[in-house]
Write an enzyme that holds these catalytic residues in place. Structure first.
Site, PDB file in Angstrom:
ATOM      1  N   TRP A 173       0.856  -1.194   0.000  1.00  0.00           N
ATOM      2  CA  TRP A 173       0.000   0.000   0.000  1.00  0.00           C
ATOM      3  C   TRP A 173       0.893   1.247   0.000  1.00  0.00           C
ATOM      4  CZ3 TRP A 173      -2.148   2.738   4.771  1.00  0.00           C
ATOM      5  CH2 TRP A 173      -3.191   3.609   4.433  1.00  0.00           C
ATOM      6  N   ASP A 229      -1.187  -5.931   8.745  1.00  0.00           N
ATOM      7  CA  ASP A 229      -2.197  -4.967   8.332  1.00  0.00           C
ATOM      8  C   ASP A 229      -3.403  -5.778   7.853  1.00  0.00           C
ATOM      9  OD1 ASP A 229      -3.738  -3.000   7.213  1.00  0.00           O
ATOM     10  OD2 ASP A 229      -2.135  -2.093   6.023  1.00  0.00           O
TER      11      ASP A 229
HETATM   12  C1  LMR Z   1      -6.922   2.037  -0.815  1.00  0.00           C
HETATM   13  O1  LMR Z   1      -5.860   1.419  -0.807  1.00  0.00           O
HETATM   14  O2  LMR Z   1      -7.450   2.464  -1.855  1.00  0.00           O
HETATM   15  C2  LMR Z   1      -7.639   2.279   0.484  1.00  0.00           C
HETATM   16  O3  LMR Z   1      -6.947   1.698   1.530  1.00  0.00           O
HETATM   17  C3  LMR Z   1      -7.963   3.698   0.692  1.00  0.00           C
HETATM   18  C4  LMR Z   1      -6.764   4.531   1.019  1.00  0.00           C
HETATM   19  O4  LMR Z   1      -6.824   5.250   2.010  1.00  0.00           O
HETATM   20  O5  LMR Z   1      -5.778   4.517   0.280  1.00  0.00           O
END
Ligand code: LMR
Length: 394
Positions: free
Chosen positions: A127, A208
């Protein structure tokens, strides 16, 4: 005083929200931010959440402060949901947080307080907010191989090879399920091997868990987390209620910390309370309270689970539908991984130019690394997406 502040780069996921909103084309498709949408393209308030809100409206007598780490019913309910009976309750320290992101932030602050020299190992890819949060907290970062782009699946052998060099006191960030951005998850034997490696190296996992219930089911999606919790003395879990309870804007999340014994639990709990106090005093309560109510009321819980199961089944059906549409039109199986991946996301394997062409020529929005939110699709949009993907030469 403020003039030396640097220009901040726009977050790539949030940028897409803006660009999509500004796009006037009626047939545009939003596969950007990780938000669930139903077949009508809406992100509904879940039925059980509405019912709990009604009950709360009738019964709540005060909005005075709770505790620095949040409501005890929420702790117990989330410990049960995430950890099951993998670990004794008197080893779990917990703090409600400002969403799952807040739990990650608190976890990394806790790590820094315990060991400022810790290195945090991040999967490649991960992420896009993980590395900035770790950097902001001031922890050293390294990445480990996780994904095999050729197959669209996880690469556990490469992961284990890289993590063999993590040291005691280091932290390994893992996605509990529904890996973001690839949807490529570890199988239980991989988690088992990981548990052995972490026990040998002395590194601590930080899991996570933002999509429990979106992969193979509520229990199955927590299996890797529970396996590590049962096998290791210390485990950190940042769990989000944004997606599986649809509580995005309420910012409901929790940091669960498995400690070696009941004695260390007390000290960790004190530190969590101190971190909350310094960061924001009391965590948000409304969403957390709804979650606690839903999980502890058999009727609300059954209804929540039924709706979540239907959401998961809808995403899995869209995955199969898209993979089949691409197979039929391309005459190849190279997109078969879309049906194998789990959760909202898959990485299509397109170049940034191809991603840009999809947006420019077809009004199809995905993150620059070609992460698609499958839950942003509707069944009617699948053929058009498949045709656009092939037209873009992917
Ligand atoms: C995403 O990865 O799209 C979600 O977790 C929203 C975000 O806050 O990035």
């Amino acid at each position: 005083m403020l003039s030396p502040l640097p220009q901040q780069p726009e977050d790539q996921i949030l940028r897409l929200i803006r660009l999509f909103a500004e796009d006037p084309r009626p047939g545009k498709i939003d596969l950007g931010v990780g938000v669930y949408r139903n077949a009508q393209g809406q992100t509904p308030v879940m039925r059980a959440v509405k019912a709990a809100e009604r009950q709360l409206w009738d019964s709540q007598q005060t909005k005075s402060y709770t505790a620095l780490t949040g409501d005890a019913e929420f702790h117990a309910a989330m410990s049960g949901l995430v950890l099951g009976d993998s670990v004794a309750a008197d080893r779990i320290a917990a703090a409600a947080s400002v969403g799952g992101t807040g739990a990650l932030h608190t976890a990394l602050e806790l790590v820094r307080a315990a060991n400022p020299q810790a290195t945090i190992w991040l999967p490649d890819p991960t992420w896009p907010n993980h590395a900035p949060i770790a950097g902001h907290v001031g922890l050293a970062r390294r990445s480990y191989r996780y994904f095999d782009a050729a197959t669209g699946a996880a690469d556990p052998a490469a992961m284990l090879e890289d993590l063999a060099t993590a040291g005691p006191g280091d932290v390994v960030l893992l996605h509990g399920c529904c890996h973001n951005p690839t949807g490529a998850d570890l199988a239980l034997p991989d988690w088992q091997a990981l548990a052995g490696l972490l026990a040998r190296t002395g590194a601590t996992p930080l899991i996570d868990l933002a999509y429990q219930g979106f992969g193979d089911g509520i229990e199955a999606d927590a299996a890797g987390t529970r396996l590590l919790a049962a096998a290791l003395p210390e485990v950190l879990v940042a769990a989000s209620c944004s997606k599986n309870f649809g509580l995005y804007r309420e910012r409901a999340g929790i940091l669960l910390t498995v400690t070696p014994d009941a004695k260390s639990r007390g000290r960790v709990q004190q530190n969590l309370a101190a971190l909350n106090r310094m960061n924001f005093s009391f965590p948000p309560d409304h969403g957390a309270r709804l979650v606690g109510m839903i999980l502890s009321d058999p009727d609300l819980r059954a209804d929540w689970q039924e709706e979540l199961d239907a959401m998961r089944a809808g995403i899995a059906a869209l995955r199969r539908h898209l993979a089949a549409a691409l197979r039929d039109r391309s005459g190849s199986d190279r997109f078969g991984f879309l049906a194998e991946n789990r959760g909202m996301f898959s990485r299509l394997g397109a170049s940034p130019d191809q991603v840009e062409a999809l947006r420019r020529d077809h009004g199809i929005y995905m993150v620059g690394d070609s992460r698609m939110n499958i839950a942003g699709l509707t069944p009617q949009a699948v053929p058009r997406l498949a045709e656009a993907i092939l037209a873009a030469g992917i």
